[in-house]
Design a protein around this motif. Structure first.
Motif, PDB file in Angstrom:
ATOM      1  N   GLY A   1      50.166  45.099  43.432  1.00  0.00           N
ATOM      2  CA  GLY A   1      48.914  44.383  43.425  1.00  0.00           C
ATOM      3  C   GLY A   1      48.814  43.294  44.429  1.00  0.00           C
ATOM      4  N   CYS A   2      49.672  43.260  45.403  1.00  0.00           N
ATOM      5  CA  CYS A   2      49.572  42.218  46.388  1.00  0.00           C
ATOM      6  C   CYS A   2      48.635  42.630  47.488  1.00  0.00           C
ATOM      7  CB  CYS A   2      50.939  41.886  46.943  1.00  0.00           C
ATOM      8  SG  CYS A   2      51.986  41.138  45.718  1.00  0.00           S
ATOM      9  N   ALA A   3      47.718  43.486  47.206  1.00  0.00           N
ATOM     10  CA  ALA A   3      46.716  43.852  48.193  1.00  0.00           C
ATOM     11  C   ALA A   3      45.650  42.800  48.158  1.00  0.00           C
ATOM     12  CB  ALA A   3      46.121  45.194  47.840  1.00  0.00           C
ATOM     13  N   ASP A   4      46.049  41.580  48.424  1.00  0.00           N
ATOM     14  CA  ASP A   4      45.059  40.536  48.413  1.00  0.00           C
ATOM     15  C   ASP A   4      44.221  40.648  49.652  1.00  0.00           C
ATOM     16  OD1 ASP A   4      47.202  39.466  50.117  1.00  0.00           O
ATOM     17  OD2 ASP A   4      45.838  37.792  50.266  1.00  0.00           O
ATOM     18  N   ARG A   5      43.117  40.000  49.618  1.00  0.00           N
ATOM     19  CA  ARG A   5      42.170  40.108  50.722  1.00  0.00           C
ATOM     20  C   ARG A   5      42.813  39.879  52.039  1.00  0.00           C
ATOM     21  NH1 ARG A   5      40.153  39.208  54.605  1.00  0.00           N
ATOM     22  NH2 ARG A   5      41.688  38.605  55.776  1.00  0.00           N
TER      23      ARG A   5
ATOM     24  N   HIS B   1      48.607  32.830  35.826  1.00  0.00           N
ATOM     25  CA  HIS B   1      47.539  33.799  36.084  1.00  0.00           C
ATOM     26  C   HIS B   1      47.020  33.630  37.505  1.00  0.00           C
ATOM     27  CE1 HIS B   1      43.140  35.006  35.872  1.00  0.00           C
ATOM     28  NE2 HIS B   1      43.787  36.133  35.669  1.00  0.00           N
ATOM     29  N   GLN B   2      46.964  34.741  38.246  1.00  0.00           N
ATOM     30  CA  GLN B   2      46.381  34.759  39.580  1.00  0.00           C
ATOM     31  C   GLN B   2      45.403  35.908  39.688  1.00  0.00           C
ATOM     32  OE1 GLN B   2      50.195  34.595  41.921  1.00  0.00           O
ATOM     33  NE2 GLN B   2      48.976  33.281  43.254  1.00  0.00           N
ATOM     34  N   GLU B   3      44.267  35.655  40.290  1.00  0.00           N
ATOM     35  CA  GLU B   3      43.333  36.726  40.602  1.00  0.00           C
ATOM     36  C   GLU B   3      43.532  37.101  42.063  1.00  0.00           C
ATOM     37  OE1 GLU B   3      39.062  37.300  39.071  1.00  0.00           O
ATOM     38  OE2 GLU B   3      38.822  36.421  41.070  1.00  0.00           O
ATOM     39  N   ILE B   4      43.922  38.343  42.287  1.00  0.00           N
ATOM     40  CA  ILE B   4      44.205  38.805  43.639  1.00  0.00           C
ATOM     41  C   ILE B   4      43.010  39.630  44.088  1.00  0.00           C
ATOM     42  CG2 ILE B   4      45.833  40.056  45.086  1.00  0.00           C
ATOM     43  CD1 ILE B   4      47.947  39.554  42.945  1.00  0.00           C
ATOM     44  N   THR B   5      42.293  39.117  45.078  1.00  0.00           N
ATOM     45  CA  THR B   5      41.037  39.739  45.471  1.00  0.00           C
ATOM     46  C   THR B   5      41.215  40.674  46.650  1.00  0.00           C
ATOM     47  OG1 THR B   5      40.504  37.854  46.881  1.00  0.00           O
ATOM     48  CG2 THR B   5      39.680  37.819  44.614  1.00  0.00           C
ATOM     49  N   GLY B   6      40.347  41.678  46.712  1.00  0.00           N
ATOM     50  CA  GLY B   6      40.367  42.650  47.788  1.00  0.00           C
ATOM     51  C   GLY B   6      39.382  43.741  47.434  1.00  0.00           C
TER      52      GLY B   6
ATOM     53  N   THR C   1      46.124  44.103  36.077  1.00  0.00           N
ATOM     54  CA  THR C   1      45.014  44.894  35.562  1.00  0.00           C
ATOM     55  C   THR C   1      43.834  44.760  36.505  1.00  0.00           C
ATOM     56  OG1 THR C   1      45.740  44.382  33.303  1.00  0.00           O
ATOM     57  CG2 THR C   1      43.541  45.311  33.570  1.00  0.00           C
ATOM     58  N   PRO C   2      43.228  45.875  36.922  1.00  0.00           N
ATOM     59  CA  PRO C   2      42.020  45.766  37.752  1.00  0.00           C
ATOM     60  C   PRO C   2      40.882  45.155  36.942  1.00  0.00           C
ATOM     61  CG  PRO C   2      42.930  48.003  37.797  1.00  0.00           C
ATOM     62  CD  PRO C   2      43.627  47.281  36.698  1.00  0.00           C
ATOM     63  N   THR C   3      40.067  44.345  37.577  1.00  0.00           N
ATOM     64  CA  THR C   3      38.920  43.755  36.887  1.00  0.00           C
ATOM     65  C   THR C   3      37.705  44.664  36.950  1.00  0.00           C
ATOM     66  OG1 THR C   3      38.219  42.580  38.887  1.00  0.00           O
ATOM     67  CG2 THR C   3      39.745  41.435  37.410  1.00  0.00           C
TER      68      THR C   3
ATOM     69  N   VAL D   1      39.983  46.057  45.499  1.00  0.00           N
ATOM     70  CA  VAL D   1      40.168  46.021  44.049  1.00  0.00           C
ATOM     71  C   VAL D   1      40.613  44.611  43.696  1.00  0.00           C
ATOM     72  CG1 VAL D   1      41.510  46.874  42.096  1.00  0.00           C
ATOM     73  CG2 VAL D   1      40.817  48.448  43.915  1.00  0.00           C
ATOM     74  N   THR D   2      39.911  43.958  42.782  1.00  0.00           N
ATOM     75  CA  THR D   2      40.339  42.647  42.308  1.00  0.00           C
ATOM     76  C   THR D   2      41.256  42.844  41.114  1.00  0.00           C
ATOM     77  OG1 THR D   2      38.295  41.609  43.064  1.00  0.00           O
ATOM     78  CG2 THR D   2      39.579  40.433  41.406  1.00  0.00           C
ATOM     79  N   LEU D   3      42.425  42.214  41.185  1.00  0.00           N
ATOM     80  CA  LEU D   3      43.439  42.378  40.147  1.00  0.00           C
ATOM     81  C   LEU D   3      43.702  41.068  39.437  1.00  0.00           C
ATOM     82  CD1 LEU D   3      46.058  44.457  42.189  1.00  0.00           C
ATOM     83  CD2 LEU D   3      44.421  45.340  40.516  1.00  0.00           C
ATOM     84  N   ASP D   4      43.846  41.144  38.130  1.00  0.00           N
ATOM     85  CA  ASP D   4      44.365  40.033  37.354  1.00  0.00           C
ATOM     86  C   ASP D   4      45.872  40.210  37.248  1.00  0.00           C
ATOM     87  OD1 ASP D   4      42.170  38.431  36.712  1.00  0.00           O
ATOM     88  OD2 ASP D   4      41.562  39.771  35.096  1.00  0.00           O
ATOM     89  N   GLN D   5      46.616  39.272  37.803  1.00  0.00           N
ATOM     90  CA  GLN D   5      48.071  39.304  37.683  1.00  0.00           C
ATOM     91  C   GLN D   5      48.507  38.202  36.724  1.00  0.00           C
ATOM     92  OE1 GLN D   5      51.014  40.068  40.934  1.00  0.00           O
ATOM     93  NE2 GLN D   5      51.460  37.885  40.698  1.00  0.00           N
ATOM     94  N   ILE D   6      49.239  38.593  35.701  1.00  0.00           N
ATOM     95  CA  ILE D   6      49.755  37.626  34.736  1.00  0.00           C
ATOM     96  C   ILE D   6      51.276  37.717  34.730  1.00  0.00           C
ATOM     97  CG2 ILE D   6      49.841  36.915  32.314  1.00  0.00           C
ATOM     98  CD1 ILE D   6      47.032  37.992  31.992  1.00  0.00           C
ATOM     99  N   THR D   7      51.905  36.592  35.026  1.00  0.00           N
ATOM    100  CA  THR D   7      53.366  36.493  34.991  1.00  0.00           C
ATOM    101  C   THR D   7      53.749  35.620  33.807  1.00  0.00           C
ATOM    102  OG1 THR D   7      53.491  36.673  37.398  1.00  0.00           O
ATOM    103  CG2 THR D   7      55.427  35.809  36.261  1.00  0.00           C
ATOM    104  N   THR D   8      54.573  36.163  32.931  1.00  0.00           N
ATOM    105  CA  THR D   8      55.078  35.399  31.786  1.00  0.00           C
ATOM    106  C   THR D   8      56.490  34.936  32.102  1.00  0.00           C
ATOM    107  OG1 THR D   8      53.738  36.685  30.234  1.00  0.00           O
ATOM    108  CG2 THR D   8      55.578  35.429  29.318  1.00  0.00           C
ATOM    109  N   ALA D   9      56.686  33.625  32.077  1.00  0.00           N
ATOM    110  CA  ALA D   9      57.980  33.026  32.438  1.00  0.00           C
ATOM    111  C   ALA D   9      58.643  32.436  31.202  1.00  0.00           C
ATOM    112  CB  ALA D   9      57.778  31.944  33.492  1.00  0.00           C
TER     113      ALA D   9
END
Length: 317
Positions: free
Chosen positions: A34-38, A212-217, A246-248, A219-227
């Motif tokens: 999902g690092c296909a950010d804009r 939580h990061q929204e990676i836009t492009g 998860t795609p938005t 396809v916009t993806l919601d990336q959630i990292t639990t630490a």
């Protein structure tokens, strides 16, 4: 890494918008997980040139929002990077990306680029963290040769008070060939989107928080990292990570007005453990691996594209 764009002559007739199914498909996946950010590189959008042609390029990184789930055991304190200006660190980044794709009932094909091992020197300055790249190595002989002139390339990171990366600067050395430039850029993108930010509340061992990061492009993806903070020894922290994306939306809009693909299925998740030192700018050790499968369909034909991919980002001192 060079982006592969499949020609329509290699597609079944039913996949007339073959360009919709495969053009830039590797560009979309290159940032792995999902690092296909804009901001992904123009190399991924056009299959030609990477970002840093002859000049430094600055790319903003999507905001990281942290939410505390559990504060953990006592004693608790705020986790903050506290390295001083002038602090240096020798560290090696390794990125390994695997991708296979299958169109309709054709045999699956492997388009995995070569893994990269990138030694670097990090130096904290007033503007963030400056990274000087050493001798990059890879199992690909041609790419390995391309990297022979990349020594001395630079990258830079801007970071928030919580340790989140907010900006990436890329400045490959002028002699670096385009293939090496693109590979270097993509490796840093993978690393940036596998970084971690701290919660804005005091925590102790056992603490759990999400980033939580929204990676836009396209396809916009919601990336959630639990630490999860599993252990602490002074400034040195061991953190377990779980990543999900998860795609938005249900549609992937292809670049250059090439059309759209329906997203029939999207699974991307993974785990890892990293060790960070609050007195140093980069992780000192650890690895994060994220993988899954995506299914795309062209609504104007019967064509379906299935991608299976995984990325592994690791750090060693």
């Amino acid at each position: 890494m060079a982006v592969t764009v499949l020609s329509s002559s290699r597609l079944p007739r039913i996949a007339r918008p073959g360009v919709l199914l495969v053009a830039l498909v590797l560009g979309f996946a290159t940032f792995g997980a999902g690092c296909a950010d804009r901001s992904a590189s123009p190399a991924d959008v056009e299959g030609t040139e990477p970002l840093g042609i002859g000049k430094e390029v600055t790319v903003p990184i999507s905001a990281a929002v942290t939410t505390l789930v559990s504060a953990g055991d006592e004693p608790r304190e705020l986790l903050r990077p506290r390295y001083a200006v002038g602090t240096t660190q020798e560290v090696t980044l390794r990125t390994d990306y695997r991708i296979q794709q299958q169109i309709n009932d054709q045999p699956a094909r492997d388009f995995s680029p070569a893994a990269l091992t990138i030694p670097m020197t990090a130096c904290a300055d007033e503007d963030g963290v400056d990274l000087t790249v050493g001798t990059v190595t890879t199992p690909d002989p041609a790419l390995n040769k391309a990297f022979t002139t990349a020594d001395g390339s630079h990258a830079g990171l801007e970071m928030s008070d919580l340790g989140a990366i907010t900006e990436l600067r890329m400045a490959p050395s002028p002699e670096t060939p385009n293939t090496a430039r693109a590979a270097l850029e993509q490796a840093f993108y993978q690393a940036v989107y596998r970084s971690i930010a701290f919660p804005d509340e005091p925590v102790g061992v056992g603490a759990v928080w999400t980033v939580h990061q929204e990676i836009t492009g396209g396809v916009t993806l919601d990336q959630i990292t639990t630490a999860t903070l599993t252990s602490r020894d002074g400034d040195r922290l061991s953190i377990d990570l779980q990543v999900s994306q998860t795609p938005t939306d249900k549609v992937w809009m292809l670049p250059n007005d090439a059309g759209a693909l329906d997203i029939d299925g999207y699974v991307m998740e993974g785990t890892g453990t990293i060790t960070v030192d609050l007195g140093l700018p980069l992780p000192v050790s650890g690895a994060i691996e994220v993988g899954g499968q995506q299914t795309y369909r062209d609504s104007r034909s019967e064509s379906t594209l299935v991608q299976t991919q995984s990325t592994r980002v690791s750090w060693t001192e």
